[in-house]
Design an enzyme around this catalytic site. Sequence first.
Site, PDB file in Angstrom:
ATOM      1  CD  GLU A  95      -2.765  -0.337   2.637  1.00  0.00           C
ATOM      2  OE1 GLU A  95      -3.153  -1.400   3.075  1.00  0.00           O
ATOM      3  OE2 GLU A  95      -2.932   0.619   3.315  1.00  0.00           O
ATOM      4  CB  CYS A 108       2.689   7.533   3.141  1.00  0.00           C
ATOM      5  SG  CYS A 108       2.777   6.357   4.585  1.00  0.00           S
ATOM      6  CB  CYS A 115       5.305  -5.106  10.261  1.00  0.00           C
ATOM      7  SG  CYS A 115       6.243  -4.033  11.064  1.00  0.00           S
ATOM      8  CB  CYS A 119       2.793  -1.569  16.992  1.00  0.00           C
ATOM      9  SG  CYS A 119       4.565  -1.345  16.867  1.00  0.00           S
ATOM     10  CB  CYS A 122       0.056  -1.527  13.796  1.00  0.00           C
ATOM     11  SG  CYS A 122       0.506  -1.318  12.158  1.00  0.00           S
ATOM     12  CB  SER A 194       7.979   6.480  10.638  1.00  0.00           C
ATOM     13  OG  SER A 194       7.290   6.268  11.982  1.00  0.00           O
ATOM     14  CB  SER A 217       6.287   4.944  16.564  1.00  0.00           C
ATOM     15  OG  SER A 217       6.165   5.241  15.191  1.00  0.00           O
ATOM     16  CG  LEU A 218       7.888   8.033  22.925  1.00  0.00           C
ATOM     17  CD1 LEU A 218       8.968   7.126  23.108  1.00  0.00           C
ATOM     18  CD2 LEU A 218       8.078   9.478  23.253  1.00  0.00           C
ATOM     19  CG  HIS A 219       2.841   4.840  19.669  1.00  0.00           C
ATOM     20  ND1 HIS A 219       2.679   6.074  19.036  1.00  0.00           N
ATOM     21  CD2 HIS A 219       3.220   4.140  18.802  1.00  0.00           C
ATOM     22  CE1 HIS A 219       2.534   5.996  17.645  1.00  0.00           C
ATOM     23  NE2 HIS A 219       3.050   4.685  17.604  1.00  0.00           N
ATOM     24  CG  ASN A 293      -7.256   5.239  11.594  1.00  0.00           C
ATOM     25  OD1 ASN A 293      -8.816   4.467  11.685  1.00  0.00           O
ATOM     26  ND2 ASN A 293      -6.957   5.551  10.219  1.00  0.00           N
ATOM     27  CB  CYS A 336      -0.243   1.448   8.508  1.00  0.00           C
ATOM     28  SG  CYS A 336      -0.024   2.922   9.046  1.00  0.00           S
TER      29      CYS A 336
HETATM   30  N1  SAH Z   1       7.367   1.062  11.480  1.00  0.00           N
HETATM   31  C1  SAH Z   1       7.333   2.357  11.649  1.00  0.00           C
HETATM   32  C2  SAH Z   1       6.735   2.805  10.379  1.00  0.00           C
HETATM   33  C3  SAH Z   1       5.336   2.324  10.003  1.00  0.00           C
HETATM   34  S1  SAH Z   1       3.852   2.648  11.111  1.00  0.00           S
HETATM   35  C4  SAH Z   1       7.165   2.759  12.785  1.00  0.00           C
HETATM   36  O1  SAH Z   1       6.606   2.070  13.755  1.00  0.00           O
HETATM   37  O2  SAH Z   1       6.965   4.258  12.751  1.00  0.00           O
HETATM   38  C5  SAH Z   1       3.613   4.564  10.813  1.00  0.00           C
HETATM   39  C6  SAH Z   1       3.039   5.091  12.129  1.00  0.00           C
HETATM   40  O3  SAH Z   1       1.630   4.729  11.916  1.00  0.00           O
HETATM   41  C7  SAH Z   1       3.622   4.648  13.481  1.00  0.00           C
HETATM   42  O4  SAH Z   1       3.894   5.829  14.232  1.00  0.00           O
HETATM   43  C8  SAH Z   1       2.629   3.860  13.885  1.00  0.00           C
HETATM   44  O5  SAH Z   1       2.917   3.637  15.199  1.00  0.00           O
HETATM   45  C9  SAH Z   1       1.457   4.414  13.607  1.00  0.00           C
HETATM   46  N2  SAH Z   1       0.119   3.653  13.616  1.00  0.00           N
HETATM   47  C10 SAH Z   1       0.092   2.347  13.010  1.00  0.00           C
HETATM   48  N3  SAH Z   1      -1.342   1.929  13.124  1.00  0.00           N
HETATM   49  C11 SAH Z   1      -1.947   3.023  13.880  1.00  0.00           C
HETATM   50  C12 SAH Z   1      -3.193   3.060  14.148  1.00  0.00           C
HETATM   51  N4  SAH Z   1      -4.171   2.311  14.000  1.00  0.00           N
HETATM   52  N5  SAH Z   1      -3.451   4.272  14.575  1.00  0.00           N
HETATM   53  C13 SAH Z   1      -2.686   5.562  14.769  1.00  0.00           C
HETATM   54  N6  SAH Z   1      -1.568   5.135  14.353  1.00  0.00           N
HETATM   55  C14 SAH Z   1      -1.112   4.054  14.072  1.00  0.00           C
END
Ligand code: SAH
Length: 346
Positions: A95, A108, A115, A119, A122, A194, A217-219, A293, A336
């Site tokens: 995608e 993007c 992957c 996470c 995701c 990222s 991606s800290l979260h 999301n 994503c």
């Molecule tokens: N693997 C890399 C890049 C791909 S994910 C990373 O982790 O940064 C791109 C971004 O989207 C990351 O910040 C990821 O945490 C975020 N992401 C993935 N799923 C998501 C969701 N359902 N809602 C919001 N952000 C999301």
Amino acid sequence: MDGSAWDIKSMTLEELKDMLTEEGEKPFRASQIYDWMHKKLAEDYGQMTNLSAALREKLAEKHPLTALKPVDMQQSGIDGTRKFLFALPDGNMVESVWMKYKHGNSVCISSQVGCRMGCRFCASTLDGWERNLLPSEMLDQIYAITRITGERVSNVVVMGTGEPLDNYDNLLRFIRLLTDENGLHISQRNVTVSTCGLVPQMKRLADEHLAITLALSLHASSDEKRRELMPVALKWRLDELMEACAYYFEQTGRRMTFEYALVGGVNDTLEDAQALSALARPLSAHINLIPVNPIKERDYRQSERAQIEAFKGRLERNGINVTVRREMGRDIDGACGQLRRRHLEK
Ligand code: SAH
């Protein structure tokens, strides 16, 4: 070279010259072919009309060009964002997303098929990891979108499916080709990578002294909460991660971005905001808040509007540079990996 020896589109101009000379061709052919691939965005050798038919045939045989086939496209009725699903020659799918901003068009891209980072929130990781994308296959996403839209791409974010630093060598080669003056010549400053936080690769990337932006991606702002959302946090603690960020900033002079997906009731309290401020401040990091999301496979929900505002307000009062990410393409399979998954399920 890394990647595959047949893959001519992943070669630098120098490598291409060497290879063609070895194969008994004139070195100036390299510039012609490179120009066709990376500037004119030719899809096949048939278009390379200043090469002899014999050379075109030979190249097609020994060095088939990577190509993506568009299989689906969704366009947002709200903001014009377009999401593309491309098929790779081996049947895999990736995608990519095209976003139109006032300051230019942004793409993007995905860096892997699937992957393996896991996470929790995701969609890209639910079916695991299939394979790495070649540098050419990352470029192809941008090239195909440029051809389809007929518009120049000025910004590239490696934020689609995959963990770019888990495909390090191909990523680096991709960045060098993308920003090469003989190709699309996109400015390094307009490239963002990222990562979920692979500490050794972040340090290695710092040593390359590129002018790209590194987004983390800290979260979460505590190890405990981060481990609940991201398995990668079991491997490196926050203090190790922040040390890698400091090293990156020190080596490159580039401020980092921290991405923070706000998940209702999980990481969105004012104490979280306070702890996050403490992490960001010493690094002058920019914080990008993303209302999570929701994906149907998990029951994570977005924080309430008021909570998002309060969280942002606290960061601002702490002097932190913060934005709430505009949700582009809310009405299409936004998160994503959702479009690809819908097709996989079929
Ligand atoms: N693997 C890399 C890049 C791909 S994910 C990373 O982790 O940064 C791109 C971004 O989207 C990351 O910040 C990821 O945490 C975020 N992401 C993935 N799923 C998501 C969701 N359902 N809602 C919001 N952000 C999301």
